[in-house]
Design a protein around this motif. Structure first.
Motif, PDB file in Angstrom:
ATOM      1  N   MET A 106       0.842  -1.195   0.000  1.00 29.63           N
ATOM      2  CA  MET A 106       0.000   0.000   0.000  1.00 29.63           C
ATOM      3  C   MET A 106       0.875   1.242   0.000  1.00 29.63           C
ATOM      4  SD  MET A 106      -3.323  -0.856   2.362  1.00 29.63           S
ATOM      5  CE  MET A 106      -2.583  -0.411   3.928  1.00 29.63           C
ATOM      6  N   THR A 107       0.485   2.224  -0.797  1.00 28.12           N
ATOM      7  CA  THR A 107       1.181   3.511  -0.799  1.00 28.12           C
ATOM      8  C   THR A 107       0.224   4.594  -0.310  1.00 28.12           C
ATOM      9  OG1 THR A 107       0.528   4.213  -3.033  1.00 28.12           O
ATOM     10  CG2 THR A 107       2.434   2.753  -2.845  1.00 28.12           C
ATOM     11  N   GLY A 108       0.787   5.671   0.219  1.00 30.02           N
ATOM     12  CA  GLY A 108      -0.032   6.792   0.664  1.00 30.02           C
ATOM     13  C   GLY A 108       0.813   7.829   1.365  1.00 30.02           C
ATOM     14  N   ILE A 109       0.220   8.983   1.638  1.00 27.62           N
ATOM     15  CA  ILE A 109       0.903  10.036   2.361  1.00 27.62           C
ATOM     16  C   ILE A 109       0.899   9.743   3.858  1.00 27.62           C
ATOM     17  CG2 ILE A 109       0.849  12.489   2.963  1.00 27.62           C
ATOM     18  CD1 ILE A 109      -0.380  13.017   0.215  1.00 27.62           C
ATOM     19  N   LEU A 110      -0.255   9.337   4.375  1.00 22.82           N
ATOM     20  CA  LEU A 110      -0.400   9.090   5.804  1.00 22.82           C
ATOM     21  C   LEU A 110      -0.107   7.636   6.140  1.00 22.82           C
ATOM     22  CD1 LEU A 110      -3.770  10.984   6.434  1.00 22.82           C
ATOM     23  CD2 LEU A 110      -1.465  11.802   6.938  1.00 22.82           C
ATOM     24  N   PRO A 111       0.465   7.382   7.314  1.00 16.75           N
ATOM     25  CA  PRO A 111       0.563   5.999   7.793  1.00 16.75           C
ATOM     26  C   PRO A 111      -0.829   5.429   8.044  1.00 16.75           C
ATOM     27  CG  PRO A 111       1.964   7.491   9.076  1.00 16.75           C
ATOM     28  CD  PRO A 111       1.049   8.343   8.256  1.00 16.75           C
ATOM     29  N   ILE A 112      -0.879   4.139   8.304  1.00 16.20           N
ATOM     30  CA  ILE A 112      -2.174   3.494   8.521  1.00 16.20           C
ATOM     31  C   ILE A 112      -2.832   4.057   9.768  1.00 16.20           C
ATOM     32  CG2 ILE A 112      -3.328   1.306   8.983  1.00 16.20           C
ATOM     33  CD1 ILE A 112      -1.114  -0.050   7.366  1.00 16.20           C
ATOM     34  N   LYS A 113      -4.116   4.328   9.662  1.00 16.86           N
ATOM     35  CA  LYS A 113      -4.899   4.918  10.741  1.00 16.86           C
ATOM     36  C   LYS A 113      -4.731   4.142  12.045  1.00 16.86           C
ATOM     37  CE  LYS A 113      -8.374   6.834  13.013  1.00 16.86           C
ATOM     38  NZ  LYS A 113      -8.213   8.127  13.699  1.00 16.86           N
ATOM     39  N   LYS A 114      -4.598   4.901  13.144  1.00 17.65           N
ATOM     40  CA  LYS A 114      -4.509   4.292  14.471  1.00 17.65           C
ATOM     41  C   LYS A 114      -5.805   4.519  15.237  1.00 17.65           C
ATOM     42  CE  LYS A 114      -0.751   6.243  16.085  1.00 17.65           C
ATOM     43  NZ  LYS A 114       0.400   6.551  16.968  1.00 17.65           N
ATOM     44  N   TYR A 115      -6.136   3.581  16.081  1.00 13.41           N
ATOM     45  CA  TYR A 115      -7.213   3.742  17.056  1.00 13.41           C
ATOM     46  C   TYR A 115      -6.580   3.573  18.423  1.00 13.41           C
ATOM     47  CZ  TYR A 115     -10.634   3.641  13.329  1.00 13.41           C
ATOM     48  OH  TYR A 115     -11.376   3.937  12.202  1.00 13.41           O
ATOM     49  N   GLY A 116      -6.527   4.684  19.188  1.00  8.22           N
ATOM     50  CA  GLY A 116      -5.749   4.661  20.418  1.00  8.22           C
ATOM     51  C   GLY A 116      -4.278   4.654  20.043  1.00  8.22           C
ATOM     52  N   SER A 117      -3.568   3.665  20.523  1.00  8.33           N
ATOM     53  CA  SER A 117      -2.131   3.579  20.206  1.00  8.33           C
ATOM     54  C   SER A 117      -1.841   2.467  19.208  1.00  8.33           C
ATOM     55  CB  SER A 117      -1.337   3.319  21.495  1.00  8.33           C
ATOM     56  OG  SER A 117      -1.738   2.086  22.084  1.00  8.33           O
ATOM     57  N   GLN A 118      -2.891   1.771  18.724  1.00  2.86           N
ATOM     58  CA  GLN A 118      -2.687   0.608  17.866  1.00  2.86           C
ATOM     59  C   GLN A 118      -3.115   0.887  16.433  1.00  2.86           C
ATOM     60  OE1 GLN A 118      -1.154  -2.187  18.983  1.00  2.86           O
ATOM     61  NE2 GLN A 118      -0.946  -1.115  20.940  1.00  2.86           N
ATOM     62  N   SER A 119      -2.378   0.323  15.500  1.00  2.46           N
ATOM     63  CA  SER A 119      -2.732   0.444  14.095  1.00  2.46           C
ATOM     64  C   SER A 119      -4.000  -0.349  13.800  1.00  2.46           C
ATOM     65  CB  SER A 119      -1.588  -0.075  13.220  1.00  2.46           C
ATOM     66  OG  SER A 119      -1.983  -0.153  11.873  1.00  2.46           O
ATOM     67  N   ALA A 120      -4.855   0.237  12.932  1.00  3.22           N
ATOM     68  CA  ALA A 120      -6.084  -0.457  12.561  1.00  3.22           C
ATOM     69  C   ALA A 120      -5.785  -1.742  11.788  1.00  3.22           C
ATOM     70  CB  ALA A 120      -6.978   0.452  11.733  1.00  3.22           C
ATOM     71  N   VAL A 121      -4.680  -1.767  11.067  1.00  5.16           N
ATOM     72  CA  VAL A 121      -4.251  -2.957  10.326  1.00  5.16           C
ATOM     73  C   VAL A 121      -2.783  -3.160  10.660  1.00  5.16           C
ATOM     74  CG1 VAL A 121      -4.089  -4.063   8.078  1.00  5.16           C
ATOM     75  CG2 VAL A 121      -5.889  -2.381   8.491  1.00  5.16           C
ATOM     76  N   SER A 122      -2.513  -4.049  11.575  1.00  2.53           N
ATOM     77  CA  SER A 122      -1.184  -4.114  12.192  1.00  2.53           C
ATOM     78  C   SER A 122      -0.222  -5.082  11.509  1.00  2.53           C
ATOM     79  CB  SER A 122      -1.323  -4.514  13.669  1.00  2.53           C
ATOM     80  OG  SER A 122      -1.988  -5.767  13.775  1.00  2.53           O
ATOM     81  N   ASP A 123      -0.657  -5.778  10.452  1.00  2.00           N
ATOM     82  CA  ASP A 123       0.193  -6.803   9.850  1.00  2.00           C
ATOM     83  C   ASP A 123       1.210  -6.246   8.855  1.00  2.00           C
ATOM     84  OD1 ASP A 123      -1.129  -8.659  11.330  1.00  2.00           O
ATOM     85  OD2 ASP A 123      -2.422  -9.362   9.714  1.00  2.00           O
ATOM     86  N   PHE A 124       1.152  -4.945   8.583  1.00  2.00           N
ATOM     87  CA  PHE A 124       2.046  -4.353   7.600  1.00  2.00           C
ATOM     88  C   PHE A 124       3.334  -3.847   8.242  1.00  2.00           C
ATOM     89  CE2 PHE A 124      -1.911  -4.274   5.347  1.00  2.00           C
ATOM     90  CZ  PHE A 124      -1.567  -4.382   4.011  1.00  2.00           C
ATOM     91  N   ARG A 125       4.402  -3.879   7.463  1.00  2.00           N
ATOM     92  CA  ARG A 125       5.626  -3.163   7.831  1.00  2.00           C
ATOM     93  C   ARG A 125       5.507  -1.771   7.240  1.00  2.00           C
ATOM     94  NH1 ARG A 125       7.717  -8.175   6.033  1.00  2.00           N
ATOM     95  NH2 ARG A 125       8.602  -9.451   7.718  1.00  2.00           N
ATOM     96  N   GLU A 126       5.553  -0.757   8.087  1.00  2.00           N
ATOM     97  CA  GLU A 126       5.361   0.611   7.612  1.00  2.00           C
ATOM     98  C   GLU A 126       6.685   1.349   7.464  1.00  2.00           C
ATOM     99  OE1 GLU A 126       1.520   2.884   8.392  1.00  2.00           O
ATOM    100  OE2 GLU A 126       2.012   2.055  10.347  1.00  2.00           O
ATOM    101  N   TYR A 127       6.792   2.074   6.362  1.00  2.00           N
ATOM    102  CA  TYR A 127       7.936   2.943   6.115  1.00  2.00           C
ATOM    103  C   TYR A 127       7.393   4.346   5.875  1.00  2.00           C
ATOM    104  CZ  TYR A 127      10.218  -1.564   5.398  1.00  2.00           C
ATOM    105  OH  TYR A 127      10.678  -2.848   5.552  1.00  2.00           O
ATOM    106  N   THR A 128       7.733   5.274   6.749  1.00  2.00           N
ATOM    107  CA  THR A 128       7.123   6.596   6.713  1.00  2.00           C
ATOM    108  C   THR A 128       8.192   7.684   6.703  1.00  2.00           C
ATOM    109  OG1 THR A 128       7.055   6.939   9.117  1.00  2.00           O
ATOM    110  CG2 THR A 128       5.270   5.634   8.132  1.00  2.00           C
ATOM    111  N   MET A 129       7.742   8.928   6.610  1.00  2.00           N
ATOM    112  CA  MET A 129       8.656  10.065   6.680  1.00  2.00           C
ATOM    113  C   MET A 129       9.280  10.199   8.062  1.00  2.00           C
ATOM    114  SD  MET A 129       8.894  11.436   3.707  1.00  2.00           S
ATOM    115  CE  MET A 129       9.536  13.088   3.952  1.00  2.00           C
ATOM    116  N   LEU A 130       8.702   9.568   9.058  1.00  2.00           N
ATOM    117  CA  LEU A 130       9.287   9.554  10.395  1.00  2.00           C
ATOM    118  C   LEU A 130      10.312   8.441  10.538  1.00  2.00           C
ATOM    119  CD1 LEU A 130       6.085  10.073  12.580  1.00  2.00           C
ATOM    120  CD2 LEU A 130       7.835  11.782  12.046  1.00  2.00           C
ATOM    121  N   SER A 131      10.052   7.327   9.893  1.00  2.00           N
ATOM    122  CA  SER A 131      10.929   6.173  10.024  1.00  2.00           C
ATOM    123  C   SER A 131      10.945   5.382   8.713  1.00  2.00           C
ATOM    124  CB  SER A 131      10.451   5.278  11.183  1.00  2.00           C
ATOM    125  OG  SER A 131      11.296   4.167  11.352  1.00  2.00           O
ATOM    126  N   PRO A 132      11.711   5.839   7.731  1.00  2.00           N
ATOM    127  CA  PRO A 132      11.705   5.186   6.420  1.00  2.00           C
ATOM    128  C   PRO A 132      12.539   3.926   6.346  1.00  2.00           C
ATOM    129  CG  PRO A 132      13.195   7.027   6.381  1.00  2.00           C
ATOM    130  CD  PRO A 132      12.547   7.050   7.736  1.00  2.00           C
TER     131      PRO A 132
END
Length: 292
Positions: A106-132
């Motif tokens: 998946m590509t996008g500007i925003l990381p995957i939406k969080k609810y509280g402190s947890q990702s709504a879809v937690s099975d992905f490895r995320e690479y973001t502008m904070l931690s590429p």
């Protein structure tokens, strides 16, 4: 392989509220053409399960601009929840997902939406502008690439660096805005070639919030300062903004600020973005002035 361009589904829907329903409907129709013997189901995850049951086939799913609904329908929580439920149906159930999905990207500007402190879809490895991570060199042009382009096209490198460098990651300290570098070469002129979509309006909106001394922090950054922030509370959407740090974190993801992970601070990366802040300020209800 299933390729989903979320912006295309938004533009082809009669109403943005129907995007998730139409997305599933169109993909299911196409799958039924390819797998006519599969049991008819109403949802995309159920349809994939029915196909897998008779064929054993697994799917590669690519979702381009996954976050478009969170940006273009940022106030429609019902639509966002419907979309997240679809993603959870596809990717959250580990047993189900492992059986049906070979890979997902998946590509996008925003990381995957969080609810509280947890990702709504937690099975992905995320690479973001904070931690590429290891993808840092693909976030933009590296300095080596820009030097080669400047030499090839007879462009002054020091000016290119001044205008478009400044994004900095732990293992790669100079990353350039690719679109702007190419535009400067083509036009033979340095300036702001920032692509202004809905994110430009967002910049003005969040400056106008003036939350927790945001205006003063921006004034300091216009003067070259780095501002300490905590990025953990940001919910990865454009509406759940509770503190100033959420605004600054969002601006990192939108590209308006750079983030130094070692210093845990944000800053304006280059002259192009500096000009964008000055331009947004001209129509902001909070006029920002830097004192000499």
């Amino acid at each position: 392989m299933i390729y989903l361009d979320i912006t295309w589904f938004i533009s082809s829907s009669d109403n943005i509220k129907n995007t998730v329903r139409i997305l599933q409907q169109k993909v299911i129709e196409e799958l039924r053409e390819g797998y006519p013997n599969a049991k008819k189901e109403n949802t995309l995850p159920e349809t994939l399960a029915a196909i897998n049951k008779i064929t054993g086939n697994r799917f590669i799913i690519i979702i381009d601009e996954w976050d478009a609904l969170f940006r273009e329908a940022k106030d429609d929580s019902d639509l966002q929840d419907e979309y997240i439920l679809l993603l959870r149906g596809l990717f959250k159930n580990s047993g189900f997902t492992d059986k049906l999905i070979e890979a997902a990207y998946m590509t996008g500007i925003l990381p995957i939406k969080k609810y509280g402190s947890q990702s709504a879809v937690s099975d992905f490895r995320e690479y973001t502008m904070l931690s590429p991570g290891k993808l840092a060199k693909y976030m933009g042009f590296t300095e080596t690439e820009v030097i080669e382009l400047c030499q090839k096209n007879g462009v002054e490198f020091s000016q290119m660096k001044h205008w478009y460098d400044g994004y900095s990651f732990r293992y790669l300290k100079s990353v350039y805005n690719p679109n702007s570098v190419i535009e400067a070469i083509k036009r033979e002129e340095f300036g702001s070639y920032w692509t202004r979509t809905e994110t430009y309006e967002s910049l003005k909106i969040y400056i106008d919030l003036n939350m927790d001394g945001l205006k003063e922090d921006i004034i300091q950054m216009l003067g070259g300062a780095h501002i300490k922030i905590k990025v953990g509370s940001f919910q990865n959407d454009m509406t759940t903004i509770k503190v100033k740090d959420d605004v600054l974190t969002l601006l990192v993801h939108l590209g308006y600020l750079a983030y130094d992970s070692e210093e845990e601070a944000v800053f304006i990366p280059n002259e192009e973005i500096n000009q964008e802040f000055i331009l947004s300020n001209s129509s902001s209800r909070y006029q920002l002035r830097c004192e000499e």
